[in-house]
Design an enzyme around this catalytic site. Sequence first.
Site, short mmCIF file in Angstrom:
data_model
loop_
_atom_site.label_atom_id
_atom_site.label_comp_id
_atom_site.label_asym_id
_atom_site.label_seq_id
_atom_site.Cartn_x
_atom_site.Cartn_y
_atom_site.Cartn_z
N CYS A 180 45.65 -0.73 19.59
CA CYS A 180 45.35 -0.67 21.02
C CYS A 180 46.51 -1.15 21.89
O CYS A 180 46.50 -0.94 23.11
CB CYS A 180 44.10 -1.49 21.33
SG CYS A 180 42.60 -0.83 20.56
N HIS B 248 43.94 -3.46 28.81
CA HIS B 248 43.31 -2.60 27.81
C HIS B 248 41.80 -2.63 28.02
O HIS B 248 41.21 -3.69 28.24
CB HIS B 248 43.68 -3.09 26.41
CG HIS B 248 42.89 -2.45 25.32
ND1 HIS B 248 42.79 -1.08 25.18
CD2 HIS B 248 42.15 -3.00 24.30
CE1 HIS B 248 42.04 -0.81 24.12
NE2 HIS B 248 41.64 -1.94 23.59
N ASN C 10 36.49 2.69 25.25
CA ASN C 10 37.75 2.23 24.66
C ASN C 10 38.43 3.42 23.99
O ASN C 10 38.00 3.90 22.95
CB ASN C 10 37.47 1.12 23.64
CG ASN C 10 38.73 0.56 23.01
OD1 ASN C 10 39.82 1.09 23.18
ND2 ASN C 10 38.58 -0.52 22.26
#
Length: 341
Positions: A116, A258, A288
Amino acid sequence: MGKTRAIITGVGGYVPDYVLNNEELSRMVETNDEWIMTRVGIKERRILTEEGLGTSYMARKAAKMVVKKTGVDPDTIDALILATSTADYQFPSTASIVLGKLGLKNAFAFDFWGACCGFLYALDNAASLIESGRYKRIIVVGADKMSSMVDYTDRATCPLFGDGAGAVLVEAADENEEMGYKDSYFRTDGKGLPFLHMKAGGSVCPPSHFTIDHRLHFLYQEGRTVFRYAVTNMSDDCALIAERNGLSKDNITWVVPHQANMRIIEAVARRLELPMEQVMVNIEHFGNTSAATIPLALWEYENRLKRGDNLILTAFGAGFVHGASYLRWAYDGFAAAAPVK
């Protein structure tokens, strides 16, 4: 002679048409809208459902958009860096596929595997290449088809993830330019393997009848542990990068975190004493998307960005990897922004 500055000159993005909302998800697995919204803040996510299409398809769409919006000559692009954890194939690189589809004749390309944090780390690499003086234009893409590794019988993980891609064009500016990439702080602590991984498919545990029968090719996560580390590291990293660059609640324009969990995002904002109005958030409708979350947020918020805005970007991912970057935005986004699909 001063230092060459690396500036972002354009943003592109792509999300699939298909919307998987919480109502539909609750018919697939034992969950409900209230449970998901309370714990992570996700209402819906986009899923790439067309057969035979992978990460390269979305990455190409995002990269093509940024080329078109900026009007850059494709023959002048020096490199394409693709951050992803869901490569089309073990080899060749997904970046090479995207480069070929775009017809970039004078560029090299490579994949960057940083989970990520991938886009954040790839952007830093692109800035360093630009600052070296050897390269002038680099496309950086964050793209992931997370649906390809999600177990839709696992109520703990399947509500979290979506598919998408975002891209930026990074260019060289002269040494007198005050905008651009300024600073970064990155760390990897190596503690994350037991808590966030895919058990099979790599060289330690290659695919076999056993791994398929035991459903070992799906993402595994111990959510509480990952949550705790993410809150601490993303908050600390942002505070550190702000302190060493003289940034505070009075001059930070945007935080771009994020998009893993709404509670993590809110914790980062509290640490910097910033209102949520100054935090880019798209988790409710995209979920996500791993390496794509930060560039997708820049794409969606582009029309609100102004030259001179101070941005802190931050992420946390499997490994554990984490970090934060500081840049000054180089153009007025309202004139360049394309509508979000």
